[in-house]
Write a protein that holds these residues in place. Structure first.
Motif, mmCIF file in Angstrom:
data_model
loop_
_atom_site.group_PDB
_atom_site.id
_atom_site.type_symbol
_atom_site.label_atom_id
_atom_site.label_comp_id
_atom_site.label_asym_id
_atom_site.label_seq_id
_atom_site.Cartn_x
_atom_site.Cartn_y
_atom_site.Cartn_z
ATOM 1 N N GLU A 1 0.818 -1.208 0.000
ATOM 2 C CA GLU A 1 0.000 0.000 0.000
ATOM 3 C C GLU A 1 0.857 1.266 0.000
ATOM 4 O OE1 GLU A 1 -3.862 1.859 2.197
ATOM 5 O OE2 GLU A 1 -3.622 -0.291 2.004
ATOM 6 N N ILE A 2 1.955 1.258 0.750
ATOM 7 C CA ILE A 2 2.846 2.418 0.760
ATOM 8 C C ILE A 2 3.454 2.643 -0.618
ATOM 9 C CG2 ILE A 2 5.061 3.288 1.640
ATOM 10 C CD1 ILE A 2 4.269 2.064 4.363
ATOM 11 N N LEU A 3 3.786 1.556 -1.311
ATOM 12 C CA LEU A 3 4.433 1.655 -2.620
ATOM 13 C C LEU A 3 3.445 1.599 -3.777
ATOM 14 C CD1 LEU A 3 7.496 -0.666 -2.004
ATOM 15 C CD2 LEU A 3 7.388 1.831 -1.859
ATOM 16 N N SER A 4 2.151 1.561 -3.473
ATOM 17 C CA SER A 4 1.152 1.387 -4.531
ATOM 18 C C SER A 4 1.126 2.569 -5.479
ATOM 19 C CB SER A 4 -0.231 1.177 -3.919
ATOM 20 O OG SER A 4 -0.669 2.361 -3.289
ATOM 21 N N GLY A 5 0.670 2.280 -6.660
ATOM 22 C CA GLY A 5 0.561 3.296 -7.692
ATOM 23 C C GLY A 5 1.589 3.072 -8.779
ATOM 24 N N LYS A 6 1.341 3.712 -9.872
ATOM 25 C CA LYS A 6 2.169 3.534 -11.063
ATOM 26 C C LYS A 6 3.537 4.182 -10.938
ATOM 27 C CE LYS A 6 1.867 4.552 -16.006
ATOM 28 N NZ LYS A 6 0.991 5.067 -17.063
ATOM 29 N N TRP A 7 3.641 5.239 -10.139
ATOM 30 C CA TRP A 7 4.828 6.086 -10.198
ATOM 31 C C TRP A 7 5.808 5.945 -9.048
ATOM 32 C CZ3 TRP A 7 4.885 7.535 -14.941
ATOM 33 C CH2 TRP A 7 3.694 7.795 -15.612
ATOM 34 N N LYS A 8 5.369 5.515 -7.882
ATOM 35 C CA LYS A 8 6.253 5.524 -6.712
ATOM 36 C C LYS A 8 7.504 4.677 -6.909
ATOM 37 C CE LYS A 8 2.779 6.719 -3.325
ATOM 38 N NZ LYS A 8 1.875 6.160 -2.338
ATOM 39 N N ALA A 9 7.354 3.485 -7.458
ATOM 40 C CA ALA A 9 8.523 2.630 -7.681
ATOM 41 C C ALA A 9 9.491 3.293 -8.657
ATOM 42 C CB ALA A 9 8.091 1.260 -8.195
ATOM 43 N N LEU A 10 8.967 3.951 -9.679
ATOM 44 C CA LEU A 10 9.838 4.643 -10.644
ATOM 45 C C LEU A 10 10.554 5.827 -10.003
ATOM 46 C CD1 LEU A 10 7.524 4.573 -13.786
ATOM 47 C CD2 LEU A 10 9.549 3.175 -13.347
ATOM 48 N N ILE A 11 9.869 6.533 -9.129
ATOM 49 C CA ILE A 11 10.492 7.647 -8.406
ATOM 50 C C ILE A 11 11.630 7.117 -7.530
ATOM 51 C CG2 ILE A 11 10.121 9.351 -6.570
ATOM 52 C CD1 ILE A 11 7.263 9.735 -7.798
ATOM 53 N N ILE A 12 11.347 6.067 -6.770
ATOM 54 C CA ILE A 12 12.355 5.487 -5.878
ATOM 55 C C ILE A 12 13.533 4.954 -6.666
ATOM 56 C CG2 ILE A 12 12.795 3.580 -4.269
ATOM 57 C CD1 ILE A 12 9.806 4.000 -3.350
ATOM 58 N N TRP A 13 13.270 4.233 -7.749
ATOM 59 C CA TRP A 13 14.349 3.649 -8.549
ATOM 60 C C TRP A 13 15.223 4.740 -9.169
ATOM 61 C CZ3 TRP A 13 16.559 -0.750 -8.260
ATOM 62 C CH2 TRP A 13 17.399 -1.211 -9.275
ATOM 63 N N ASN A 14 14.610 5.807 -9.671
ATOM 64 C CA ASN A 14 15.392 6.907 -10.241
ATOM 65 C C ASN A 14 16.217 7.614 -9.181
ATOM 66 O OD1 ASN A 14 15.107 7.575 -13.242
ATOM 67 N ND2 ASN A 14 13.058 6.920 -12.656
ATOM 68 N N LEU A 15 15.687 7.770 -7.975
ATOM 69 C CA LEU A 15 16.472 8.370 -6.896
ATOM 70 C C LEU A 15 17.661 7.476 -6.540
ATOM 71 C CD1 LEU A 15 13.719 9.894 -4.623
ATOM 72 C CD2 LEU A 15 15.559 11.125 -5.786
ATOM 73 N N PRO B 1 17.109 -3.224 -2.440
ATOM 74 C CA PRO B 1 17.200 -4.657 -2.766
ATOM 75 C C PRO B 1 15.872 -5.234 -3.273
ATOM 76 C CG PRO B 1 18.271 -4.206 -0.666
ATOM 77 C CD PRO B 1 17.559 -2.945 -1.072
ATOM 78 N N ILE B 2 14.759 -4.742 -2.741
ATOM 79 C CA ILE B 2 13.444 -5.188 -3.204
ATOM 80 C C ILE B 2 13.232 -4.738 -4.639
ATOM 81 C CG2 ILE B 2 10.946 -4.922 -2.861
ATOM 82 C CD1 ILE B 2 11.669 -4.446 0.165
ATOM 83 N N MET B 3 13.558 -3.466 -4.916
ATOM 84 C CA MET B 3 13.404 -2.929 -6.274
ATOM 85 C C MET B 3 14.328 -3.653 -7.251
ATOM 86 S SD MET B 3 11.173 -0.512 -6.205
ATOM 87 C CE MET B 3 10.311 0.395 -4.973
ATOM 88 N N SER B 4 15.539 -3.966 -6.817
ATOM 89 C CA SER B 4 16.483 -4.694 -7.675
ATOM 90 C C SER B 4 15.941 -6.075 -8.006
ATOM 91 C CB SER B 4 17.845 -4.824 -6.993
ATOM 92 O OG SER B 4 18.442 -3.561 -6.848
ATOM 93 N N ALA B 5 15.356 -6.733 -7.016
ATOM 94 C CA ALA B 5 14.760 -8.048 -7.257
ATOM 95 C C ALA B 5 13.584 -7.931 -8.221
ATOM 96 C CB ALA B 5 14.323 -8.676 -5.937
ATOM 97 N N MET B 6 12.784 -6.894 -8.079
ATOM 98 C CA MET B 6 11.660 -6.677 -8.996
ATOM 99 C C MET B 6 12.164 -6.401 -10.403
ATOM 100 S SD MET B 6 9.186 -4.407 -6.512
ATOM 101 C CE MET B 6 7.982 -4.026 -7.775
ATOM 102 N N ASP B 7 13.233 -5.626 -10.522
ATOM 103 C CA ASP B 7 13.836 -5.329 -11.822
ATOM 104 C C ASP B 7 14.307 -6.622 -12.488
ATOM 105 O OD1 ASP B 7 15.013 -3.530 -13.861
ATOM 106 O OD2 ASP B 7 16.924 -4.192 -13.010
ATOM 107 N N GLN B 8 15.002 -7.458 -11.729
ATOM 108 C CA GLN B 8 15.494 -8.718 -12.283
ATOM 109 C C GLN B 8 14.346 -9.653 -12.649
ATOM 110 O OE1 GLN B 8 18.771 -9.432 -13.148
ATOM 111 N NE2 GLN B 8 17.629 -11.008 -14.236
ATOM 112 N N TRP B 9 13.338 -9.712 -11.799
ATOM 113 C CA TRP B 9 12.187 -10.548 -12.096
ATOM 114 C C TRP B 9 11.515 -10.097 -13.388
ATOM 115 C CZ3 TRP B 9 7.046 -10.365 -13.139
ATOM 116 C CH2 TRP B 9 6.355 -11.570 -13.078
ATOM 117 N N GLY B 10 11.374 -8.788 -13.563
ATOM 118 C CA GLY B 10 10.777 -8.245 -14.783
ATOM 119 C C GLY B 10 11.589 -8.606 -16.016
ATOM 120 N N LYS B 11 12.905 -8.524 -15.920
ATOM 121 C CA LYS B 11 13.764 -8.910 -17.043
ATOM 122 C C LYS B 11 13.605 -10.391 -17.357
ATOM 123 C CE LYS B 11 17.130 -5.295 -16.202
ATOM 124 N NZ LYS B 11 18.370 -4.922 -15.528
ATOM 125 N N ASN B 12 13.558 -11.223 -16.319
ATOM 126 C CA ASN B 12 13.356 -12.662 -16.519
ATOM 127 C C ASN B 12 12.000 -12.937 -17.161
ATOM 128 O OD1 ASN B 12 15.834 -13.071 -15.285
ATOM 129 N ND2 ASN B 12 14.952 -13.691 -13.328
#
Length: 121
Positions: free
Chosen positions: A23-37, A98-109
């Protein structure tokens, strides 16, 4: 601490902490904001609009305010004309990498899996 569930988030209204995290990370943009930071360390407000195509000024402002409220990002305003505003991850925000990195790798896979199964069909 987040608001009560009636107003979105309350730590006492969840079946597990994963639900709270989502819920804290929900939405289309928050993960992209965090990853870019994470990638750029410090980003000025207007630079976000260049880095994240499709995000509106209103949505960027709303998402940054929520992330700041939850302690994920810090906002620094420099007294200039016009004021320069910079954002960066807090220590708590860095713990998400580390969570975002795992999500990035999962998406690539998944992209690779999807492409392989597209060819087979």
């Amino acid at each position: 601490m987040p608001d009560s569930r009636e107003h979105k988030i309350s730590c006492s209204n969840y079946q597990c902490e994963i639900e709270l995290t989502l819920e804290i990370l929900s939405g289309k943009w928050k993960a992209l904001i965090i990853w870019n930071l994470h990638l750029h360390e410090v980003i000025r407000y207007n630079e976000f609009r260049r880095l994240i195509s499709g995000i509106t000024q209103k949505m960027l402002t709303q998402q940054l305010k929520e992330l700041e409220k939850y302690g994920i990002v810090t906002r620094t305003v420099y007294p200039s004309v016009p004021p320069a505003v910079e954002y960066q991850l807090t220590e708590l925000g860095e713990e998400l990498i580390p969570i975002m990195s795992a999500m990035d790798q999962w998406g690539k896979n998944y992209v690779q899996f999807y492409r392989q199964h597209q060819v087979e069909e």
